[in-house]
Scaffold this active site. Structure first.
Site, mmCIF file in Angstrom:
data_model
loop_
_atom_site.group_PDB
_atom_site.id
_atom_site.type_symbol
_atom_site.label_atom_id
_atom_site.label_comp_id
_atom_site.label_asym_id
_atom_site.label_seq_id
_atom_site.Cartn_x
_atom_site.Cartn_y
_atom_site.Cartn_z
ATOM 1 N N HIS A 1 -0.744 84.700 12.366
ATOM 2 C CA HIS A 1 -0.396 85.262 14.052
ATOM 3 C C HIS A 1 -2.074 85.269 13.750
ATOM 4 O O HIS A 1 -2.019 86.848 14.648
ATOM 5 C CB HIS A 1 -0.110 86.228 14.433
ATOM 6 C CG HIS A 1 0.658 86.631 16.367
ATOM 7 N ND1 HIS A 1 1.821 87.156 16.539
ATOM 8 C CD2 HIS A 1 -0.232 85.917 17.094
ATOM 9 C CE1 HIS A 1 1.517 86.796 17.772
ATOM 10 N NE2 HIS A 1 0.408 86.314 18.367
ATOM 11 N N ARG B 1 5.574 82.622 20.454
ATOM 12 C CA ARG B 1 6.596 83.630 19.461
ATOM 13 C C ARG B 1 8.033 83.373 18.611
ATOM 14 O O ARG B 1 8.496 82.576 18.875
ATOM 15 C CB ARG B 1 7.310 84.583 20.497
ATOM 16 C CG ARG B 1 5.968 86.046 21.969
ATOM 17 C CD ARG B 1 5.413 86.689 20.737
ATOM 18 N NE ARG B 1 5.032 86.928 21.525
ATOM 19 C CZ ARG B 1 3.735 87.473 21.739
ATOM 20 N NH1 ARG B 1 3.149 86.535 21.482
ATOM 21 N NH2 ARG B 1 2.550 88.196 22.255
ATOM 22 N N GLU C 1 7.278 90.481 12.945
ATOM 23 C CA GLU C 1 5.678 90.589 12.122
ATOM 24 C C GLU C 1 5.395 92.323 12.232
ATOM 25 O O GLU C 1 5.574 92.934 12.107
ATOM 26 C CB GLU C 1 4.365 89.397 13.312
ATOM 27 C CG GLU C 1 5.159 88.560 13.548
ATOM 28 C CD GLU C 1 4.267 87.806 14.624
ATOM 29 O OE1 GLU C 1 3.322 88.657 15.763
ATOM 30 O OE2 GLU C 1 4.540 86.715 14.920
#
Length: 331
Positions: free
Chosen positions: A297, A249, A278
């Site tokens: 990601h 994260r 994000e």
């Protein structure tokens, strides 16, 4: 009778929330097909898109989309929040607990662990071998070998420090041993002796891990206790030759402090698959910091991983709607 039928259907009403940056409505529609009848699935790209659907939903499945205290208060029929991930930081877990709503992950399925571990090593190898600047230079007709040579290094013989030796951390440790790395780890709990022996991993205090590791790889969940775990002070403990890799994260790291460390040369490089928020804003300094390898990601979204994640989340929700106890409850 029609009202009764509608009410019965609503007891199986599932709200699937898939934001655009992880596939959006098309991905959500594919997921909806995995839930067996009589489940009735509404697909949205944010919870706020269809508040009426939220009000009647018995379960919410969310793929990295926030579920806030306000959302929970607006969902009187809600009985389950299912995260389509190992992480759960985007759900207000405390608010869900206060309302008696379990929040579940797909943790025990192991759906993401293979790919996240592979992505971790992709970033590590790209940093060690300077793949991004080498590729860019060659495309621009620049034979960069003399310039890059002093920065090239190996994984073999280096110390790999893993923060969080859960399922994913163990997969990373296993691969580290295959690269002949010395594996150390830090975390709230000590792993079972047989796990440490199998992985050849030693538990050390976090600050010692940061001072001694050549590669620091983050695999901890994001909680209030781990937010900015790599603070400015802890980043200062790293060797100037160390690399930071984050596939967990983004908020585990103080991003401004990491940008400062990279720009000053206090840290050799960083491989980042996650950001806070994000998608990251164009103004994020890490996007232009020296010696970074960045990916959007992708650690949990290979073709194979998406299938495993979707199946794990769908099974848990379907089982819950059928009266089975939910799995991987985090609250």
């Amino acid at each position: 009778m029609a009202d009764a039928a509608t009410e019965a259907r609503d007891e199986r009403h599932v709200l699937a929330v898939v934001p655009p940056h992880v596939g959006g409505r098309a991905a959500g529609a594919g997921f909806a097909k995995l839930l067996p009848a009589p489940a009735r699935v509404t697909v949205v790209e944010s919870v706020d898109e269809d508040l009426q659907a939220l009000r009647t939903a018995r379960a919410v499945i969310t793929a990295l989309s926030p579920v806030t205290a306000e959302h929970l208060a607006s969902a009187p029929e809600l009985r389950l929040v299912q995260c389509a991930s190992h992480g759960f930081d985007y759900v207000d877990v405390d608010a869900a607990r206060s309302r008696g709503v379990p929040v579940c992950t797909i943790g025990s399925s192991g759906a993401e662990q293979q790919n996240v571990a592979e992505q971790t090593f992709a970033l590590m190898l790209a940093l060690a071998k300077q793949l991004v600047p080498a590729h860019t230079a060659l495309v621009e007709a620049d034979w960069a070998l003399p310039r890059l040579k002093p920065s090239l290094t190996e994984l073999s013989g280096k110390t790999l420090g893993i923060v969080g030796l859960g399922q994913i951390g163990q997969e990373v440790a296993f691969r580290g041993r295959a690269f002949a790395m010395d594996v150390v780890y830090a975390g709230r709990r000590r792993a079972a002796p047989e796990v440490e022996q199998r992985l050849g991993a030693r538990r050390v205090p976090l600050d010692e891990l940061l001072r001694t590791s050549d590669y620091v790889s983050l695999h901890a969940p994001l909680t209030e206790a781990t937010r900015h775990l790599l603070s400015r002070e802890r980043l200062a403990l790293l060797k100037r030759t160390a690399f930071v890799v984050n596939t967990a994260r983004g908020a585990l790291i103080d991003q401004a402090a990491l940008a400062d460390a990279l720009e000053s040369g206090a840290v050799a490089g960083a491989g980042l698959d996650v950001f806070d928020p994000e998608p990251p804003p164009a103004s994020l300094r890490l996007l232009r910091a020296p010696n970074v390898v960045l990916s959007p990601h992708v650690g949990g979204v290979t073709r194979e991983t998406v299938v495993r994640i979707s199946l794990a989340a769908a099974r848990n929700v379907a089982g819950f709607l059928a009266g089975e106890p939910p799995q991987d409850v985090v609250n």
